[in-house]
Motif scaffolding. Sequence first.
Motif, PDB file in Angstrom:
ATOM      1  N   GLY A   1       0.795  -1.230   0.000  1.00 54.28           N
ATOM      2  CA  GLY A   1       0.000   0.000   0.000  1.00 54.28           C
ATOM      3  C   GLY A   1       0.825   1.276   0.000  1.00 54.28           C
ATOM      4  O   GLY A   1       0.272   2.380   0.015  1.00 54.28           O
ATOM      5  N   PHE A   2       2.170   1.117   0.034  1.00 56.04           N
ATOM      6  CA  PHE A   2       3.047   2.292   0.079  1.00 56.04           C
ATOM      7  C   PHE A   2       2.645   3.208   1.251  1.00 56.04           C
ATOM      8  O   PHE A   2       2.271   2.707   2.308  1.00 56.04           O
ATOM      9  CB  PHE A   2       3.051   3.027  -1.275  1.00 56.04           C
ATOM     10  CG  PHE A   2       3.297   2.106  -2.447  1.00 56.04           C
ATOM     11  CD1 PHE A   2       4.371   1.215  -2.453  1.00 56.04           C
ATOM     12  CD2 PHE A   2       2.426   2.075  -3.527  1.00 56.04           C
ATOM     13  CE1 PHE A   2       4.591   0.348  -3.515  1.00 56.04           C
ATOM     14  CE2 PHE A   2       2.638   1.212  -4.597  1.00 56.04           C
ATOM     15  CZ  PHE A   2       3.721   0.352  -4.582  1.00 56.04           C
ATOM     16  N   ILE A   3       2.714   4.523   1.093  1.00 56.31           N
ATOM     17  CA  ILE A   3       2.420   5.427   2.217  1.00 56.31           C
ATOM     18  C   ILE A   3       1.004   5.992   2.108  1.00 56.31           C
ATOM     19  O   ILE A   3       0.201   5.888   3.040  1.00 56.31           O
ATOM     20  CB  ILE A   3       3.452   6.582   2.274  1.00 56.31           C
ATOM     21  CG1 ILE A   3       4.897   6.038   2.317  1.00 56.31           C
ATOM     22  CG2 ILE A   3       3.168   7.474   3.484  1.00 56.31           C
ATOM     23  CD1 ILE A   3       5.205   5.126   3.494  1.00 56.31           C
ATOM     24  N   LEU A   4       0.653   6.563   0.959  1.00 53.53           N
ATOM     25  CA  LEU A   4      -0.631   7.258   0.830  1.00 53.53           C
ATOM     26  C   LEU A   4      -1.811   6.362   1.157  1.00 53.53           C
ATOM     27  O   LEU A   4      -2.669   6.724   1.960  1.00 53.53           O
ATOM     28  CB  LEU A   4      -0.776   7.843  -0.579  1.00 53.53           C
ATOM     29  CG  LEU A   4      -2.087   8.620  -0.826  1.00 53.53           C
ATOM     30  CD1 LEU A   4      -1.827   9.880  -1.634  1.00 53.53           C
ATOM     31  CD2 LEU A   4      -3.128   7.756  -1.524  1.00 53.53           C
ATOM     32  N   ASN A   5      -1.847   5.166   0.554  1.00 49.05           N
ATOM     33  CA  ASN A   5      -3.018   4.317   0.800  1.00 49.05           C
ATOM     34  C   ASN A   5      -3.044   3.741   2.207  1.00 49.05           C
ATOM     35  O   ASN A   5      -4.122   3.432   2.728  1.00 49.05           O
ATOM     36  CB  ASN A   5      -3.116   3.219  -0.258  1.00 49.05           C
ATOM     37  CG  ASN A   5      -3.742   3.743  -1.539  1.00 49.05           C
ATOM     38  OD1 ASN A   5      -4.579   4.644  -1.498  1.00 49.05           O
ATOM     39  ND2 ASN A   5      -3.312   3.219  -2.677  1.00 49.05           N
ATOM     40  N   ARG A   6      -1.879   3.613   2.843  1.00 53.51           N
ATOM     41  CA  ARG A   6      -1.881   3.163   4.243  1.00 53.51           C
ATOM     42  C   ARG A   6      -2.467   4.252   5.156  1.00 53.51           C
ATOM     43  O   ARG A   6      -3.236   3.968   6.071  1.00 53.51           O
ATOM     44  CB  ARG A   6      -0.474   2.778   4.708  1.00 53.51           C
ATOM     45  CG  ARG A   6       0.078   1.540   4.016  1.00 53.51           C
ATOM     46  CD  ARG A   6       1.380   1.088   4.650  1.00 53.51           C
ATOM     47  NE  ARG A   6       1.158   0.486   5.951  1.00 53.51           N
ATOM     48  CZ  ARG A   6       0.932  -0.816   6.140  1.00 53.51           C
ATOM     49  NH1 ARG A   6       0.892  -1.644   5.114  1.00 53.51           N
ATOM     50  NH2 ARG A   6       0.748  -1.272   7.360  1.00 53.51           N
ATOM     51  N   LEU A   7      -2.111   5.520   4.873  1.00 53.20           N
ATOM     52  CA  LEU A   7      -2.674   6.623   5.670  1.00 53.20           C
ATOM     53  C   LEU A   7      -4.169   6.755   5.405  1.00 53.20           C
ATOM     54  O   LEU A   7      -4.973   6.888   6.334  1.00 53.20           O
ATOM     55  CB  LEU A   7      -1.959   7.932   5.331  1.00 53.20           C
ATOM     56  CG  LEU A   7      -0.477   8.023   5.705  1.00 53.20           C
ATOM     57  CD1 LEU A   7       0.116   9.330   5.179  1.00 53.20           C
ATOM     58  CD2 LEU A   7      -0.281   7.911   7.217  1.00 53.20           C
TER      59      LEU A   7
END
Lengths: 311, 311
Positions: free
Chosen positions: A185-191
């Motif tokens: 999910g990398f960073i954006l989708n995890r946030l």
Amino acid sequence: MTTRIGILGAGLIGRAWAIVFARAGMPVTLYDVDAGTLDKAREAIRQSLADLQQAGLIEDTEAPLSRIRTASNLASAMTDATYIQECGPEDVEAKRRIYTNLEAVAAEDTVLASSTSGIAASQFTEHLRHPERCLVAHPVNPPYLIPLVEVAPSPATSESAVDRTMQLMVQAQQAPILVRKEIQGFILNRLQGALLNEALRLFRDGYVSAEDLDKTVKHGLGLRWSFMGPLETIDLNAPNGVVDYGQRYGPLYRDVDRQRGDDDPWAPATLAALDQERRERLPTAGLADRQAWRDRRLMALMAHQRSFSPS
Amino acid sequence: MTTRIGILGAGLIGRAWAIVFARAGMPVTLYDVDAGTLDKAREAIRQSLADLQQAGLIEDTEAPLSRIRTASNLASAMTDATYIQECGPEDVEAKRRIYTNLEAVAAEDTVLASSTSGIAASQFTEHLRHPERCLVAHPVNPPYLIPLVEVAPSPATSESAVDRTMQLMVQAQQAPILVRKEIQGFILNRLQGALLNEALRLFRDGYVSAEDLDKTVKHGLGLRWSFMGPLETIDLNAPNGVVDYGQRYGPLYRDVDRQRGDDDPWAPATLAALDQERRERLPTAGLADRQAWRDRRLMALMAHQRSFSPS
């Protein structure tokens, strides 16, 4: 040396990338196996450029359009590219085949960047002779309106491939960030996921309506986040910065973290209830118009933000 | 019948509320036990009004200022108020005493609203003769720049007290939402906490720098969230709305939810590392200037958003 961009796949994301690079003055070759898709793409790109011009975000549409060449032959499309943005299907096997083909036609030091939103680069590049020039460059849709790009190397990716990609994205007026280690999910989708998981629980458990939850963000949290981000926001929200903030509010957020159960926030019943409230406010037939409204708002916000020096 | 506003406590929040109500044309009495605090408050309010005028958000400063009366006697300050906004200390015992005193001087049907960010209304109003007119009206700081207000009734609160408060906030150009059941942190801080908990874990575990994490939100997620909110955002991000979106991305977000460990995202070592990166970018001495910059950006964003019809 001019950067010559090759784009593989003329779907929604491929077209949007073509606009991003052509807008920045770079020659773009847009490749797709399907000639019909290429014709549609040129028309869609012309329309999007017209929208950008109307919003005052670009001078004219002809100059960028003239920089975009379409091609349905992979070799002739990619041989002279110095950077290739892959926009193929979200499928590991398909991507492995695509990268094998790209390696056969692209110059050895050409960066091969994937637009994937969910697959780590190592999964579809480790079999290559030159995985060191491969990485993920994940855009937000549409990238010509939302500048963030997540640059996510694999363990095999070279520093120079990362550096060249970060620099290219800055030249293209995008906002690249570095994902230092592979993560789902990398960073954006995890946030986004962390906030949505809590949002769906609050909605499901009857604490707030979907409309009021959206208001909480658009009239509250989202205002500062649209120009500062969440960490600078809390750094400025306590007299002595983040440590001070953590002492004041950490205990509350720790409790929020612990109160989450193991239940699935995305259960069908929850989505059905959310869909019911949304469709009462916006029938399915109105989705397309509202998406066009969203893009006009994004363009106006982009024009507004341009009046400030970058920070 | 004109709404006459009483505000208890002339600190940061009390002053900001005075601006909100006076800006909307309502007579305000600002009460504080300490006369010195009241003098400081009037000066601070004058300065904030001047900033709002400079940003083109209000016509003049004298009219709103003329509507704000200060008083250091509780009875004379509150007897004729039809709505009282309590901005006392964040302490249950202190608030219980304050509400006992307010009940003694306020008219029986006057709404008593608390600005508390963390204490449920039932905890400091259940002992009153008339808890039905008490609730929480939690602002975001400063409320004259960030319109969201969380209206959170206790189980004893009457519907009419909720309705009157929601209507008053709309008249005051705020954006009220209803928190239907008491819950720790209400809605805004629970959503903020969920995102911050994931953000701190990603930073702590070395996946991303604090600066890049902020970029991910301000150049990515935060743009749409500043005018749509997260649920409308996902509703518009799949061809057939939220259910369609949930089928596509639910599995990823479910994994993000399950991958969270029991560790504390707010551990001192994590905050210390975050503080170090923040202070390299912005020394403690620069915090005040950056806070002023933030408020100018918020005012400019508010002016920008006014050019659109409410939605």
